[in-house]
Scaffold this motif. Structure first.
Motif, PDB file in Angstrom:
ATOM      1  N   GLN A 278       0.839  -1.190   0.000  1.00 47.03           N
ATOM      2  CA  GLN A 278       0.000   0.000   0.000  1.00 47.03           C
ATOM      3  C   GLN A 278       0.878   1.245   0.000  1.00 47.03           C
ATOM      4  OE1 GLN A 278      -2.781  -0.261   3.427  1.00 47.03           O
ATOM      5  NE2 GLN A 278      -4.385   0.056   1.898  1.00 47.03           N
ATOM      6  N   ARG A 283      -4.728   4.604  -0.733  1.00 50.96           N
ATOM      7  CA  ARG A 283      -5.808   4.639  -1.726  1.00 50.96           C
ATOM      8  C   ARG A 283      -5.722   3.492  -2.720  1.00 50.96           C
ATOM      9  NH1 ARG A 283      -5.508  11.209  -2.602  1.00 50.96           N
ATOM     10  NH2 ARG A 283      -6.441  11.734  -0.569  1.00 50.96           N
ATOM     11  N   SER A 284      -4.808   2.586  -2.498  1.00 49.12           N
ATOM     12  CA  SER A 284      -4.733   1.387  -3.329  1.00 49.12           C
ATOM     13  C   SER A 284      -4.130   0.255  -2.521  1.00 49.12           C
ATOM     14  CB  SER A 284      -3.897   1.635  -4.597  1.00 49.12           C
ATOM     15  OG  SER A 284      -2.528   1.814  -4.268  1.00 49.12           O
ATOM     16  N   LEU A 286      -2.035  -3.157  -3.878  1.00 49.06           N
ATOM     17  CA  LEU A 286      -1.527  -3.796  -5.081  1.00 49.06           C
ATOM     18  C   LEU A 286      -0.980  -5.177  -4.745  1.00 49.06           C
ATOM     19  CD1 LEU A 286      -0.731  -3.666  -8.094  1.00 49.06           C
ATOM     20  CD2 LEU A 286       1.411  -2.570  -7.366  1.00 49.06           C
ATOM     21  N   GLU A 302      -5.213  -5.028  -8.470  1.00 44.83           N
ATOM     22  CA  GLU A 302      -5.141  -3.804  -7.680  1.00 44.83           C
ATOM     23  C   GLU A 302      -6.542  -3.358  -7.286  1.00 44.83           C
ATOM     24  OE1 GLU A 302      -2.811   0.491  -7.649  1.00 44.83           O
ATOM     25  OE2 GLU A 302      -3.329  -0.425  -9.574  1.00 44.83           O
ATOM     26  N   ARG A 303      -6.705  -3.036  -6.035  1.00 42.60           N
ATOM     27  CA  ARG A 303      -7.914  -2.387  -5.537  1.00 42.60           C
ATOM     28  C   ARG A 303      -7.609  -0.924  -5.296  1.00 42.60           C
ATOM     29  NH1 ARG A 303      -9.059  -4.718  -0.179  1.00 42.60           N
ATOM     30  NH2 ARG A 303     -10.956  -3.449  -0.279  1.00 42.60           N
ATOM     31  N   THR A 304      -8.491  -0.054  -5.738  1.00 42.59           N
ATOM     32  CA  THR A 304      -8.292   1.385  -5.565  1.00 42.59           C
ATOM     33  C   THR A 304      -9.565   2.026  -5.025  1.00 42.59           C
ATOM     34  OG1 THR A 304      -8.983   1.920  -7.835  1.00 42.59           O
ATOM     35  CG2 THR A 304      -6.633   1.489  -7.470  1.00 42.59           C
ATOM     36  N   ASP A 305      -9.390   3.166  -4.380  1.00 42.53           N
ATOM     37  CA  ASP A 305     -10.515   3.935  -3.868  1.00 42.53           C
ATOM     38  C   ASP A 305     -10.057   5.380  -3.699  1.00 42.53           C
ATOM     39  OD1 ASP A 305     -13.365   3.430  -2.357  1.00 42.53           O
ATOM     40  OD2 ASP A 305     -12.259   5.067  -1.423  1.00 42.53           O
ATOM     41  N   VAL A 309      -8.468   2.358   0.863  1.00 44.76           N
ATOM     42  CA  VAL A 309      -8.757   0.945   0.634  1.00 44.76           C
ATOM     43  C   VAL A 309      -8.584   0.211   1.951  1.00 44.76           C
ATOM     44  CG1 VAL A 309      -7.997  -1.182  -0.497  1.00 44.76           C
ATOM     45  CG2 VAL A 309      -8.101   0.958  -1.787  1.00 44.76           C
TER      46      VAL A 309
END
Length: 704
Positions: A278, A283-284, A286, A302-305, A309
């Motif tokens: 992170q 905010r992500s 990976l 990858e998760r993003t917000d 996250v």
């Protein structure tokens, strides 16, 4: 008073001693391994097995027999820190690890390494290794055991009885194989190394704490003692430098190529090692696949917000066919994703993943916030395993399902094992609290806030009661749940003459990512507004709540919320007990604080509006501040700075320092008198009549 509820709650560690926990299941599903102390007041945890076919429970390792006690043994400083981070209050064998077939286990006791095999009649063997052993873990084959000692990673060959050091600190403040403070406290990553499936190498975290600020936690009651030095990464200050390395059995190693401030999680699957990283703004998240030969990494997912996250337990994972198991936040819900497809509806909030066996995923989720059930997703689709209210967790391995249940109809936890047509219940030796919470769960106000109301058992309708709010009210924790033991302390306060109200407002989990993110850049206004709105909405539904006499108490974030309430809403709250409160968020750690408030250099206004220090001059209600002077999580400076600001503003208040106490208060007399002192303070502040038992215990050990 030795049998008072507060004393018994402290002695039994909130009635958890004697209950089974720490469950592992063998791949064939025939053996269940677990931890349990031998009685509800015995703080020494033992290692046990259950034979699923016969139902036989067998004691495998008893610290009383191995080292003469184990509960009060000297522990390495790193192990004490690990237990503080995990809020571990018991002693003895508090953790263990097994080989892949679950035929043997390794554990540390009093800083020494023990190995045991699960064949009947074998006694655990003390392994001759360097002292100060932490987090021993066998390789998948059970031929070797890795462990950390002195900040170095070692491997012991069981056959040859030789120990090899694979990685050792090359400079001060460096460790190999341990989780750093942020990983353990905020990411739920309690470990720092992972075996390859064939045992040929390990994925290891190297932690360099040299950039981290040093804080000194003194013991004012014993001025001759040297203060404890803690590497504490406060908001806006440098974190530890955490790197990952592939370490082979011959001692050669390669560094893993990665960016990102935080090593959030890691592991080693059949296809090789992986890590999740992170950035500092969170905010992500990976997911990277690691080449074990070169350390090169390849992005997999990858998760993003745009806000942050959340790290979710148990993911990433993979099914037997290689499909990635993860989560996604969409449609107001946290949803389970298998492959590229969300497989849970938006009406279900996924909490975490527990096991992935072939194509079946066992996970926890709930359609409403007070209950968390066990669910599976597999070839037959989505299945609810535990219908009905309650809190559940468990394991699913080799066709054996373990269900751990708490509910409103029974004390403590119930642990059942299901395999084919066989159902076994693992015995619990936990004591009964002999206190029956009278819980009314409801939703309150326009935001439909989860709330619980607890009245005295002796209350007669039509008689007004002073009100006590008993919240946590912040991220990561819920107080309004369908589990009896979660409400024991609240019911005890009710029996002392209060109507106790508990409200879970914005920021608390269970109602979707948007509700949790409502505290972004402001940890004060939304949570306090929800306590006020929840109180008034509950009073409209439940008679006899005297809103002219309202107190509030809490610990940690709940302590912050309690102090916030009397400082900013004295029109609603007439007295507060604030235990271990955060008062200045610039003094709290990076990963937690910056997730919600951003970096202090970039968002100074967010820190200012969430701080209590500038509100000191507004205090007009009785306030009792309580803080453990040995607390290395929410350090005592929080309370001392607020007290100093209150004194400078000429505002009377009370401070109760707890010498030698950390963020936990397991000491019996301290925990008991702490509750009794709160009752007396609130009674006096709210002009509440005495009811039930509440006499202060006097003890030579309590200092009062």
């Amino acid at each position: 008073m030795t049998d008072s509820f507060p004393r018994r709650q402290a002695r039994t560690r909130r009635f958890t001693l004697g209950a089974p926990r720490g469950v592992h299941v063998s791949p064939d599903g025939e053996r269940v391994v677990f931890l349990r102390s031998r009685a509800g007041t015995d703080p020494v945890t033992c290692l046990w097995t259950l034979d699923v076919a016969t139902g036989e429970e067998r004691l495998v390792a008893d610290p009383h027999e191995l080292d003469g006690g184990g509960a009060h043994a000297d522990l390495p400083p790193e192990e004490k820190a690990r237990r503080e981070r995990s809020r571990e209050q018991a002693g003895g064998i508090v953790g263990y690890a097994t080989d892949r077939p679950v035929t043997m286990a390794a554990f540390a006791l009093s800083g020494q390494l023990y190995v045991t095999e699960f064949a009947a009649g074998l006694t655990p063997r003390l392994v001759d290794t360097p002292g100060g052993v932490i987090d021993p873990r066998p390789d998948p084959s059970g031929r070797r055991v890795a462990f950390v000692s002195g900040g170095a990673l070692h491997v012991h060959e069981l056959a040859s009885r030789t120990t090899t050091t694979l990685a050792e600190p090359d400079r001060p403040h460096v460790t190999w194989g341990l989780a750093d403070f942020i990983a353990a406290e905020e990411m739920s990553r309690m470990r720092g190394y992972w075996w390859a499936p064939d045992g040929s190498a390990l994925l290891v975290a190297r932690v360099d704490e040299s950039p981290v600020s040093r804080w000194h936690i003194a013991d004012p009651a014993n001025p001759d003692r040297t203060p404890t030095v803690v590497a504490y990464p406060a908001a806006g200050t440098p974190n530890a430098r955490v790197s990952a390395h592939i370490v082979r059995q011959d001692g050669t190693r390669v560094a893993v190529d990665r960016d990102g401030e935080y090593l959030a999680s890691a592991g080693w699957g059949e296809d090789g090692p992986w890590i999740v990283v992170q950035p500092r703004d969170q905010r992500s998240a990976l997911l990277l696949r690691v080449d074990p030969a070169t350390g090169a990494t390849t992005p997999l997912h990858e998760r993003t917000d745009p806000v942050w996250v959340d790290l979710v337990g148990g993911v990433p994972a993979w099914t037997g066919s290689g499909a990635l198991v993860t989560v996604v936040d969409e449609g107001g819900a946290r949803r389970l994703v298998v492959g590229d497809e969300p497989v849970t509806p938006t009406t279900l909030q996924v909490r975490d993943v527990l096991d992935v066996a072939d194509g079946t995923v066992l996970f926890r989720a709930g359609a409403e916030p007070t209950s968390i059930g066990l669910w599976t997703h597999g070839p037959d689709g989505l299945t609810e395993l535990t219908p009905g209210p309650g809190l559940h967790t468990g394991r699913l391995v080799g066709g054996t399902l373990v269900v751990v249940r708490q509910d409103l109809d029974s004390d403590g936890t119930t642990t059942t094992v299901r395999r084919g047509g066989i159902t076994r219940t693992i015995s619990s030796f936990a004591e009964s609290p002999d206190l029956l919470p009278r819980i009314t769960l409801l939703t309150a106000g326009a935001r439909r806030l989860p709330a619980a109301v607890l009245l005295p058992s002796w209350h007669e309708p039509g008689t007004p009661l002073p009100v006590l709010l008993d919240p946590y009210g912040g991220p990561h924790a819920q107080r309004v749940v369908a589990a009896r033991n979660a409400h024991l302390t609240s019911q005890w306060f009710a029996e002392q003459g209060f109507a106790v109200v508990v409200v879970d407002g914005r920021g608390t989990p269970g109602r979707g990512p948007e509700v949790e993110r409502a505290v972004h850049l402001d940890l004060a206004a939304p949570v306090l507004e929800d306590q006020v709105d929840g109180l008034h909405a509950v009073a409209e539904q439940v008679p006899d709540l005297d809103l002219s006499r309202v107190g509030i108490r809490g610990w940690s974030f709940g302590g912050y919320l309690a102090a916030l309430a009397v400082l900013r809403r004295p029109d609603v709250f007439h007295a507060a007990v604030a235990g271990a409160p955060v008062t200045d968020w610039a003094l709290y750690d990076t990963h937690y604080t910056e997730r919600y408030l951003g970096h202090p250099d970039e968002q100074p206004d967010a820190y200012a509006r969430s701080s209590l220090l500038d509100d000191a001059a507004a205090l007009s209600r009785p306030l009792l501040l309580v803080h453990g002077l040995a607390d290395d999580n929410v350090v005592a400076a929080h309370t001392l700075r607020l007290s100093s600001a209150l004194l400078a503003a000429g505002r009377p208040h009370s401070v109760l320092p707890l010498s030698g106490v950390t963020h936990m208060t397991p000491q019996e007399v301290v925990a008991e008198n702490l509750l009794l002192l709160q009752v007396e303070f609130l009674r006096e502040a709210l002009s509440a009549p005495a009811a039930g038992s509440g006499r202060l215990v006097r003890s030579a050990d309590s200092g009062g």
